[in-house]
Design a protein around this motif. Sequence first.
Motif, PDB file in Angstrom:
ATOM      1  N   GLU A 201      70.346 -13.754 128.246  1.00 45.16           N
ATOM      2  CA  GLU A 201      71.584 -14.158 127.581  1.00 45.16           C
ATOM      3  C   GLU A 201      72.692 -13.121 127.734  1.00 45.16           C
ATOM      4  N   HIS A 202      72.299 -11.898 128.160  1.00 46.86           N
ATOM      5  CA  HIS A 202      73.280 -10.817 128.322  1.00 46.86           C
ATOM      6  C   HIS A 202      73.336 -10.337 129.778  1.00 46.86           C
ATOM      7  N   ASP A 203      72.996 -11.239 130.702  1.00 46.91           N
ATOM      8  CA  ASP A 203      73.064 -10.949 132.144  1.00 46.91           C
ATOM      9  C   ASP A 203      72.243  -9.726 132.543  1.00 46.91           C
ATOM     10  N   LEU A 204      71.082  -9.576 131.916  1.00 53.08           N
ATOM     11  CA  LEU A 204      70.176  -8.479 132.255  1.00 53.08           C
ATOM     12  C   LEU A 204      68.887  -9.057 132.828  1.00 53.08           C
ATOM     13  N   THR A 205      69.048  -9.960 133.773  1.00 52.69           N
ATOM     14  CA  THR A 205      67.903 -10.695 134.327  1.00 52.69           C
ATOM     15  C   THR A 205      66.964  -9.813 135.134  1.00 52.69           C
ATOM     16  N   LYS A 206      67.463  -8.689 135.649  1.00 54.15           N
ATOM     17  CA  LYS A 206      66.611  -7.800 136.452  1.00 54.15           C
ATOM     18  C   LYS A 206      65.942  -6.710 135.616  1.00 54.15           C
ATOM     19  N   ALA A 207      66.269  -6.668 134.349  1.00 52.46           N
ATOM     20  CA  ALA A 207      65.690  -5.643 133.470  1.00 52.46           C
ATOM     21  C   ALA A 207      64.231  -5.961 133.157  1.00 52.46           C
ATOM     22  N   SER A 208      63.448  -4.928 132.984  1.00 49.48           N
ATOM     23  CA  SER A 208      62.031  -5.103 132.659  1.00 49.48           C
ATOM     24  C   SER A 208      61.768  -4.740 131.205  1.00 49.48           C
ATOM     25  N   VAL A 209      60.787  -5.426 130.618  1.00 50.75           N
ATOM     26  CA  VAL A 209      60.396  -5.178 129.232  1.00 50.75           C
ATOM     27  C   VAL A 209      58.914  -4.855 129.193  1.00 50.75           C
ATOM     28  N   PHE A 210      58.572  -3.783 128.496  1.00 47.65           N
ATOM     29  CA  PHE A 210      57.168  -3.395 128.347  1.00 47.65           C
ATOM     30  C   PHE A 210      56.777  -3.515 126.880  1.00 47.65           C
ATOM     31  N   LEU A 211      55.730  -4.281 126.620  1.00 47.95           N
ATOM     32  CA  LEU A 211      55.236  -4.492 125.262  1.00 47.95           C
ATOM     33  C   LEU A 211      54.099  -3.507 125.011  1.00 47.95           C
ATOM     34  N   ILE A 212      54.228  -2.665 123.990  1.00 47.82           N
ATOM     35  CA  ILE A 212      53.226  -1.627 123.776  1.00 47.82           C
ATOM     36  C   ILE A 212      52.885  -1.447 122.298  1.00 47.82           C
ATOM     37  N   ASP A 213      51.765  -0.785 122.077  1.00 47.59           N
ATOM     38  CA  ASP A 213      51.388  -0.260 120.770  1.00 47.59           C
ATOM     39  C   ASP A 213      51.185   1.229 120.985  1.00 47.59           C
ATOM     40  N   ASN A 214      52.004   2.043 120.342  1.00 46.31           N
ATOM     41  CA  ASN A 214      51.951   3.490 120.567  1.00 46.31           C
ATOM     42  C   ASN A 214      50.606   4.122 120.235  1.00 46.31           C
ATOM     43  N   TYR A 215      49.829   3.444 119.400  1.00 50.19           N
ATOM     44  CA  TYR A 215      48.540   4.005 119.001  1.00 50.19           C
ATOM     45  C   TYR A 215      47.379   3.416 119.799  1.00 50.19           C
ATOM     46  N   SER A 216      47.689   2.567 120.758  1.00 52.10           N
ATOM     47  CA  SER A 216      46.664   2.000 121.647  1.00 52.10           C
ATOM     48  C   SER A 216      47.178   2.013 123.088  1.00 52.10           C
ATOM     49  N   PRO A 217      47.292   3.202 123.683  1.00 54.62           N
ATOM     50  CA  PRO A 217      47.855   3.297 125.031  1.00 54.62           C
ATOM     51  C   PRO A 217      47.005   2.637 126.113  1.00 54.62           C
ATOM     52  N   MET A 218      45.763   2.271 125.793  1.00 60.45           N
ATOM     53  CA  MET A 218      44.931   1.584 126.771  1.00 60.45           C
ATOM     54  C   MET A 218      45.166   0.069 126.746  1.00 60.45           C
ATOM     55  N   ASP A 219      45.987  -0.384 125.806  1.00 57.21           N
ATOM     56  CA  ASP A 219      46.181  -1.824 125.618  1.00 57.21           C
ATOM     57  C   ASP A 219      47.623  -2.221 125.969  1.00 57.21           C
ATOM     58  N   TYR A 220      47.860  -3.489 126.042  1.00 57.47           N
ATOM     59  CA  TYR A 220      49.179  -4.059 126.291  1.00 57.47           C
ATOM     60  C   TYR A 220      49.753  -3.516 127.619  1.00 57.47           C
ATOM     61  N   ASP A 221      51.055  -3.133 127.615  1.00 58.93           N
ATOM     62  CA  ASP A 221      51.740  -2.762 128.865  1.00 58.93           C
ATOM     63  C   ASP A 221      51.893  -1.257 129.055  1.00 58.93           C
TER      64      ASP A 221
END
Length: 406
Positions: A201-221
Amino acid sequence: MSWRKQGTMAEAQTTISEVVKRELQEAVSSGGVAKLKDLINKKNNEWKEIPLNIAITGESGVGKSSFINAIRGITADDDGGAHVDVVEATREIKPYTHPMNSSMVLWDLPGVGTPRFPRGSYLTQVNFEKYDFFLIVSAGRFREDDLWLAQEIQSLKKNFHFVRTQMDVEVDKDKKGHPKTHSKSKVIEKVRIDCLKNLEEHDLTKASVFLIDNYSPMDYDFDALTRTLIDEAPEHKREAMILSMSVLTDGVIERKLEALKERIYKVSLLSAVGGAIPIPGVGAAVDLAILAEEVNFYKSQLGLDAETIAEHARYLNTEARQLQKKLGLQSFGLATTAKGLAQSVSSLAASETVESTLPLAIPVIGSIISAGISYGVSVASLRYFLGILSEDARKINEELLKNSLQ
């Protein structure tokens, strides 16, 4: 596991680029062994002198401090740990140096759009040009100010990524609200789609998003994020980024092994020209102290030093020795002193692996056969030790990942 199997794990031969080969040859020609040693030592340690500056920005309470700790492999209770407080706001720029490399600094920046850090002067106030990366952190939908900042960074051709923290909260909330239909993967996908839609919606189609949990670095992204930070680092800073990473995800371990393999030829040349310990039956000598120092460096890089092993064991609710027995960790029995390595090096000295490395040494150290053989012995030994340590690092990583997913 036999040494022959370990030797094949190193895959392709350790090669010397033509540029580096010429540098080494010129060092030998102009200053002999002493200058060669100085050059190799400088090349092996120059990663510690390369500045790395990563900006972490976002409003208070989104998990910037805990992320800064996680990426450095420490907690808020450790020396130099970023203070974690959901109430205290970031009102000033705070630098946090990496415990293994003081040249790597993570900067906790106040979020844009506050009275003290308005949009109009934000980039100047935070000294925008000094950072290699910007990580824009949020615990929910990204704010208008965050999206404005991303557009500004994008227009100025700087690397940036969005980081969505507290995924554990989202998953736990869904689990409690939908106990019969809960699906972790569906929660992750829903959050990801929402974040990407927000950016589009803000013309940032090439931007990447990483989903994380700071206390589980082996999980998510978290793994994808650390790999991206390494892979997108400027070429002359990539080794520094790799060797400075403390959070050992699969991707980080893989890249550390590549970097450590590239060090083998330099360390082996040092060992060959400074050889002090004769190897029985081979007619050559190696510098076992240099090899021992490098093996200990491997252990610290791969999280196999005694302190880190003990931390892993505590996290897994066990003792270090029990963890070693359960996973069959061979690094526990690996000697890391010059005297202790002597027997292992002697058993490797007659292998065909030694023969295969000779052509790499001759152009640099000339036709001194004993030095060439010493180089081969050193290469074979370091490949063998790195093979053992890499397997153990992967075993521990798999165990940590299994535990985090329970």
